[in-house]
Design an enzyme around this catalytic site. Structure first.
Site, PDB file in Angstrom:
ATOM      1  N   ASP A  43      55.294  43.850  -9.634  1.00 54.10           N
ATOM      2  CA  ASP A  43      54.977  45.053  -9.229  1.00 54.10           C
ATOM      3  C   ASP A  43      53.943  45.782  -9.670  1.00 54.10           C
ATOM      4  O   ASP A  43      54.204  46.026 -10.922  1.00 54.10           O
ATOM      5  CB  ASP A  43      56.360  45.541  -8.777  1.00 54.10           C
ATOM      6  CG  ASP A  43      56.476  46.594  -8.130  1.00 54.10           C
ATOM      7  OD1 ASP A  43      57.085  46.540  -7.042  1.00 54.10           O
ATOM      8  OD2 ASP A  43      55.662  47.689  -8.073  1.00 54.10           O
ATOM      9  N   ARG A  45      53.622  48.921  -9.738  1.00 54.64           N
ATOM     10  CA  ARG A  45      54.026  50.051 -10.322  1.00 54.64           C
ATOM     11  C   ARG A  45      54.697  49.678 -11.565  1.00 54.64           C
ATOM     12  O   ARG A  45      55.133  50.766 -12.102  1.00 54.64           O
ATOM     13  CB  ARG A  45      55.100  50.629  -9.199  1.00 54.64           C
ATOM     14  CG  ARG A  45      54.651  50.992  -7.923  1.00 54.64           C
ATOM     15  CD  ARG A  45      55.774  51.231  -6.917  1.00 54.64           C
ATOM     16  NE  ARG A  45      56.580  49.930  -6.770  1.00 54.64           N
ATOM     17  CZ  ARG A  45      57.838  49.897  -5.828  1.00 54.64           C
ATOM     18  NH1 ARG A  45      57.981  50.957  -5.219  1.00 54.64           N
ATOM     19  NH2 ARG A  45      58.344  48.681  -5.956  1.00 54.64           N
ATOM     20  N   CYS A 100      63.009  46.604  -6.160  1.00 54.58           N
ATOM     21  CA  CYS A 100      61.966  45.341  -6.319  1.00 54.58           C
ATOM     22  C   CYS A 100      62.038  44.579  -5.150  1.00 54.58           C
ATOM     23  O   CYS A 100      62.979  44.294  -4.477  1.00 54.58           O
ATOM     24  CB  CYS A 100      62.784  44.478  -7.425  1.00 54.58           C
ATOM     25  SG  CYS A 100      61.917  43.075  -7.820  1.00 54.58           S
TER      26      CYS A 100
HETATM   27 ZN   LIG Z   1      59.804  43.479  -8.536  1.00 59.82          ZN
END
Ligand SMILES: [Zn+2]
Length: 208
Positions: A43, A45, A100
């Site tokens: 991810d 972020r 997530c």
């Molecule tokens: Zn994730």
């Protein structure tokens, strides 16, 4: 953000580093001796070093969708082997994160092609903890809890490996389970009971 900007940023970053320490890159070029292996989600972020306030040379990093440690994934297993046996890291961290997308996708039943076998590993975590998750009425709380339980199970998968067991015995290496809260920026230590998990599963997975 365009690509020219990226190279401009890089030039500025090099200047800044050299202003702080003129030997910065000379030292960086001599090798790495990281204290941590960090296994996190891909991810965008959840940037490994940034959220820990660390920089180049501090952390050996592996990222994949939903921070999975699968025994038949040659990629993650090679990373663990190299970090533990050769770089001799003393801490291995599995870091999940709330919100997530990988964990969310696993909670739904849509067909996602090649992602299906990958997400099946998270569905296995759901099945293992079905009783606990089944009584959580609030969907977002259930989702957060699955993120935490997934981190815990990936730590268990790490502890099953010969490299981790040997390094624990030889130099006291530890495995940690963390969650990054994307809503607040806080890093949460799930305080995984490493020694008890190790003791419980050694009976089955112990390797000489
Ligand atoms: Zn994730």
């Amino acid at each position: 953000m365009n690509l020219d900007q990226v190279f401009e940023n890089n030039k500025r970053w090099v200047k800044k580093k050299l202003a702080g320490d003129s030997d910065y890159f000379k030292n960086l070029g001599t090798g790495q001796n990281p204290e941590f292996l960090y296994i996190g989600c891909s991810d965008s972020r959840v940037t490994a070093e940034d959220l820990m306030g660390l920089g180049p040379g501090d952390v050996f990093v592996h990222r994949n969708i939903a921070n999975m440690v699968s025994g038949n994934d040659l990629n993650v297993m090679s990373v663990v082997e190299y970090a533990v046996e050769h770089l001799k890291v003393n801490h291995v961290v599995v870091c999940g994160h709330y919100a997530c997308g990988g964990v969310k996708a696993a909670m739904q039943s849509s067909d996602l092609g090649i992602l299906n076998p990958w997400l099946r590993n998270i569905r296995d975590v759901y099945r293992l903890h079905k009783n606990e998750l089944g009584v959580i009425q609030d969907e977002s709380k259930k989702y957060d809890r699955l993120v935490e339980l997934n981190v815990q199970e990936q730590c268990v998968n790490l502890i099953k490996t010969a490299a981790i067991q040997k390094a624990f015995r030889d130099r006291g290496l530890q495995v940690h389970g963390w969650v990054f809260d994307v809503h607040s920026g806080n890093l949460i230590d799930l305080k995984i009971d490493f020694y008890n998990i190790l003791k419980n599963i050694m009976e089955i997975y112990h390797l000489d």
